[in-house]
Motif scaffolding. Structure first.
Motif, short mmCIF file in Angstrom:
data_model
loop_
_atom_site.label_atom_id
_atom_site.label_comp_id
_atom_site.label_asym_id
_atom_site.label_seq_id
_atom_site.Cartn_x
_atom_site.Cartn_y
_atom_site.Cartn_z
N HIS A 238 -6.91 1.52 -6.66
CA HIS A 238 -6.70 1.64 -5.21
C HIS A 238 -5.42 2.32 -4.77
CE1 HIS A 238 -10.24 -0.80 -4.40
NE2 HIS A 238 -9.82 -1.70 -5.28
N ALA A 239 -4.49 2.57 -5.67
CA ALA A 239 -3.18 3.08 -5.23
C ALA A 239 -3.30 4.40 -4.49
CB ALA A 239 -2.24 3.22 -6.43
N GLN A 240 -4.08 5.31 -5.02
CA GLN A 240 -4.18 6.63 -4.39
C GLN A 240 -4.98 6.57 -3.09
OE1 GLN A 240 -5.44 9.72 -7.03
NE2 GLN A 240 -5.54 11.29 -5.43
N ALA A 241 -6.12 5.90 -3.12
CA ALA A 241 -6.99 5.88 -1.95
C ALA A 241 -6.32 5.20 -0.75
CB ALA A 241 -8.29 5.17 -2.28
N LEU A 242 -5.53 4.14 -1.02
CA LEU A 242 -4.88 3.40 0.07
C LEU A 242 -3.47 3.89 0.36
CD1 LEU A 242 -6.02 -0.26 -0.78
CD2 LEU A 242 -7.00 1.32 0.89
N GLN A 243 -3.04 4.92 -0.36
CA GLN A 243 -1.67 5.47 -0.21
C GLN A 243 -0.62 4.39 -0.44
OE1 GLN A 243 -1.29 8.28 3.23
NE2 GLN A 243 -3.42 7.66 3.66
N ILE A 244 -0.84 3.59 -1.49
CA ILE A 244 0.08 2.51 -1.83
C ILE A 244 1.37 3.08 -2.42
CG2 ILE A 244 0.45 0.66 -3.53
CD1 ILE A 244 -2.46 -0.17 -3.07
N ARG A 245 2.49 2.55 -1.98
CA ARG A 245 3.79 2.82 -2.60
C ARG A 245 4.32 1.50 -3.14
NH1 ARG A 245 6.22 7.55 -1.24
NH2 ARG A 245 7.57 6.99 -3.00
N LEU A 246 4.53 1.44 -4.41
CA LEU A 246 4.90 0.21 -5.11
C LEU A 246 6.40 -0.03 -5.01
CD1 LEU A 246 3.54 -2.00 -6.87
CD2 LEU A 246 4.09 -0.59 -8.86
N LEU A 247 6.78 -1.28 -4.69
CA LEU A 247 8.19 -1.67 -4.64
C LEU A 247 8.58 -2.53 -5.84
CD1 LEU A 247 7.46 -0.86 -1.63
CD2 LEU A 247 9.27 -2.46 -0.95
N SER A 248 7.68 -3.42 -6.27
CA SER A 248 7.98 -4.26 -7.43
C SER A 248 6.68 -4.75 -8.06
CB SER A 248 8.85 -5.46 -7.03
OG SER A 248 8.13 -6.36 -6.21
N PRO A 269 0.45 2.75 4.71
CA PRO A 269 0.33 3.00 6.15
C PRO A 269 -0.33 1.83 6.86
CG PRO A 269 -0.30 4.96 4.92
CD PRO A 269 -0.14 3.87 3.91
N GLN A 270 0.16 1.51 8.05
CA GLN A 270 -0.39 0.39 8.80
C GLN A 270 -1.89 0.53 9.00
OE1 GLN A 270 1.78 -0.12 12.45
NE2 GLN A 270 3.62 -0.90 11.44
N ALA A 271 -2.35 1.75 9.10
CA ALA A 271 -3.78 1.98 9.32
C ALA A 271 -4.63 1.54 8.14
CB ALA A 271 -4.03 3.47 9.61
N ASN A 272 -3.99 1.37 6.95
CA ASN A 272 -4.73 0.98 5.75
C ASN A 272 -4.61 -0.51 5.43
OD1 ASN A 272 -5.44 3.63 5.44
ND2 ASN A 272 -3.93 4.09 3.85
N ALA A 273 -3.96 -1.25 6.32
CA ALA A 273 -3.73 -2.67 6.05
C ALA A 273 -5.04 -3.44 5.90
CB ALA A 273 -2.88 -3.29 7.14
N GLU A 274 -5.98 -3.21 6.80
CA GLU A 274 -7.24 -3.93 6.71
C GLU A 274 -8.03 -3.51 5.47
OE1 GLU A 274 -9.78 -6.78 7.36
OE2 GLU A 274 -7.93 -6.47 8.52
N ALA A 275 -7.93 -2.23 5.11
CA ALA A 275 -8.60 -1.76 3.90
C ALA A 275 -8.02 -2.43 2.66
CB ALA A 275 -8.48 -0.24 3.79
N LEU A 276 -6.72 -2.71 2.66
CA LEU A 276 -6.10 -3.42 1.54
C LEU A 276 -6.67 -4.83 1.43
CD1 LEU A 276 -3.92 -3.69 -0.68
CD2 LEU A 276 -2.35 -4.47 1.12
N ARG A 277 -6.79 -5.50 2.55
CA ARG A 277 -7.33 -6.86 2.53
C ARG A 277 -8.77 -6.86 2.03
NH1 ARG A 277 -4.14 -7.13 7.35
NH2 ARG A 277 -2.47 -8.69 7.13
N LYS A 278 -9.55 -5.88 2.48
CA LYS A 278 -10.94 -5.81 2.03
C LYS A 278 -11.01 -5.47 0.54
CE LYS A 278 -15.45 -3.74 3.00
NZ LYS A 278 -15.77 -3.61 1.55
N ALA A 279 -10.16 -4.55 0.09
CA ALA A 279 -10.15 -4.19 -1.33
C ALA A 279 -9.78 -5.41 -2.18
CB ALA A 279 -9.17 -3.05 -1.58
N GLY A 280 -8.82 -6.22 -1.69
CA GLY A 280 -8.45 -7.43 -2.40
C GLY A 280 -9.60 -8.41 -2.50
N ALA A 281 -10.31 -8.60 -1.40
CA ALA A 281 -11.44 -9.53 -1.40
C ALA A 281 -12.55 -9.03 -2.31
CB ALA A 281 -11.95 -9.72 0.02
N ASP A 282 -12.83 -7.73 -2.26
CA ASP A 282 -13.87 -7.17 -3.12
C ASP A 282 -13.49 -7.29 -4.60
OD1 ASP A 282 -15.30 -6.50 -0.87
OD2 ASP A 282 -14.74 -4.38 -0.89
N TYR A 283 -12.20 -7.06 -4.90
CA TYR A 283 -11.75 -7.14 -6.28
C TYR A 283 -11.85 -8.57 -6.81
CZ TYR A 283 -8.84 -6.32 -10.42
OH TYR A 283 -8.36 -6.23 -11.70
N LEU A 284 -11.49 -9.53 -5.98
CA LEU A 284 -11.60 -10.93 -6.38
C LEU A 284 -13.05 -11.29 -6.66
CD1 LEU A 284 -10.29 -13.68 -6.87
CD2 LEU A 284 -10.54 -14.15 -4.42
N ALA A 285 -13.96 -10.80 -5.82
CA ALA A 285 -15.39 -11.06 -6.06
C ALA A 285 -15.83 -10.46 -7.39
CB ALA A 285 -16.22 -10.49 -4.91
#
Length: 486
Positions: A238-248, A269-285
């Protein structure tokens, strides 16, 4: 501890209760060591320590047994400090809170320390129980086994006087161990560069929790989830698709415990915040589907946070995530010579990031030296591709099986006599100290036995109460049956 007072054998459980009351995590077992030495001297037993802090206590033979071979009972002083995330416990100050649950003794939200506290308690019980019949006894308690086998490395020749050593660090009653894997630590250090978090990005903490964890040797074949690897997999996807920048990126606490938790702090980006939450839920499933047979309580939390760190540069981030995702983990090869036993494995035990570098700590285990060397070479190649430095250190040898061992045969026959059953003769993938003891004492005849302990190195650790009684019966029968000196 009141529950322990009701258990049998009473001497053993009384000693274990005392052990639980004195904090003794790895590198902080001095208070327990001092207590034991003082206790032994009060009992008028010979007690001394060596240069690295190991304890040696001697007890004379019972009358009529003076001509029997002398036996060393061996255990290690330290315990693995692991706790559940919601448990308030300071392993350097707080006693272990035990309770009985049916046939099992457990701890409240922490490791129990039955590894190797029950073995230690059994050795002290032999020293304190004057109704037992035995030849000359030595008790060797070693320092800081769990984080590097410091005591075993420091054991000097000509200190022990015995011909036989019984290691008490095995974890399955009804199995007799005559060999174990060796190991080596491998530490990969990756340089990091950072830059400002992109303007307008929102910062989140992503936490993977609730995995079972366990012993990186004895449980490595069970297919348990490794939180470090699972977190790296999510970032890779998900890092590329969500434009994630890693801090730690931080996960695991001990190289010999399968990591139960991993946490990353990231921005996007704030616009991707909901997509991050959905990606997390899908990954947990997805993980719940893939690991349904072994992991029942996983959780993946996404929450807003604040962080003073800068973001990793795209190049550093790519190298770290790629290195973590490509790192092997788990069983590398099963043994051909010892059926059903892992030959070579590794555990991606601890991952941590600092301002200018990331560090990954692996523990490699193998029944054969070439297996360890091969995995070190694999990790070195990966490190070179990522621009990281790889350092292998702290290697210790395996304990080579001796199928003609007299003490192994004595233990086997004693078990048959007591329980009318044939025990399994085993080689264990976990690391026991016996391989290191063979260096200063190459002629010493060794065997390892113990009660049934599950979940070692995790807060799920528990010891089967009935198995402790059977282990005690076996140990005392063996001591009674040791042959005369040649």
């Amino acid at each position: 501890m009141s529950d322990l007072a009701q258990l049998s054998p009473q001497h053993l459980w009384q000693h274990f209760a005392k052990i639980c009351s004195i904090p003794h995590p790895s590198k902080h077992e001095e208070a327990l060591a001092q207590y034991i030495v003082n206790w032994a001297k009060e009992k008028k037993l010979h007690a001394e320590r060596d240069a690295v802090g190991n304890i040696l206590i001697r007890k004379p033979a019972t009358p009529g047994m003076e001509n029997r071979k002398s036996v060393v009972l061996q255990a290690h002083l330290d315990m693995v400090p692991q706790k559940n995330n919601d448990t308030e416990h300071d392993f350097e100050k707080d006693p272990i809170q035990t309770y009985v649950d049916g046939q099992w003794l457990k701890a409240r939200g922490t490791t129990l320390g039955a590894d190797n506290g029950i073995g230690m308690a059994s050795a002290l019980a032999v020293l304190s129980d004057d109704t037992l019949t035995h030849g000359p006894i030595e008790v060797l308690l070693t320092m800081t086994e769990e984080t590097g086998m410091d005591g075993a490395f420091g054991l000097q020749p000509n200190w022990l006087q015995s011909e036989i050593l019984i290691n008490t660090d095995s974890e399955t009653e009804g199995e007799i161990y005559m060999g174990c894997a060796g190991g080596v630590d491998c530490i990969t250090t990756l340089p990091l560069t950072r830059e400002a978090v992109p303007s307008g990005n929102q910062i989140f903490k992503l936490s993977l929790k609730g995995l079972k964890g366990g012993h990186s040797g004895g449980d490595i074949h069970l297919g348990l989830g490794n939180a470090n690897k699972l977190m790296a997999r999510f970032l890779t996807t998900h890092a590329q698709a969500l434009q994630i920048r890693l801090l730690s990126f931080n996960g695991g606490t001990l190289r010999n415990a399968i990591p139960r938790e991993a946490t990353v702090v990231l921005s996007l980006p704030q616009a991707n915040a909901e997509a991050l939450r959905k990606a997390g839920a899908d990954y947990l499933a997805l993980l719940n589907y893939e690991l349904a047979a072994v992991e029942k309580n996983m959780a993946l939390q996404v929450e807003s946070t604040e962080c003073g760190l800068q973001a990793l540069t795209p190049d550093s981030q790519s190298r770290l995530i790629g290195l973590m995702n490509a790192s092997p983990n788990g069983v590398v090869r099963m043994s051909d010579s010892v059926k059903g036993v892992v030959e070579t494995s590794l555990n991606v035990g601890v991952v941590s990031t600092e301002q200018d570098h990331a560090q990954i700590v692996y523990l490699i285990r193998s029944l054969i030296d070439s297996g360890k060397e091969y995995v070190v070479e694999v990790l070195t190649s990966l490190g070179e591709l990522a621009g990281a430095e790889v350092d292998a250190k702290g290697g210790y040898p395996g304990w080579q099986p001796d199928p003609d061992s007299p003490v192994m045969n004595l233990v086997r026959e004693s078990y048959k006599k007591l329980f009318d059953a044939t025990p399994h003769i085993m080689v264990i993938h976990a690391g026991l100290e016996c391989g290191l003891f063979k260096r200063p004492y190459p002629e010493m005849d060794m065997v390892s036995i113990g009660p049934t302990i599950t979940g070692a190195h995790s807060p799920d650790e528990q010891v089967h109460i009935t198995s402790v009684g059977r282990y005690w019966q076996l140990l005392t029968q063996v001591l009674k049956s040791v042959p005369e000196r040649n």
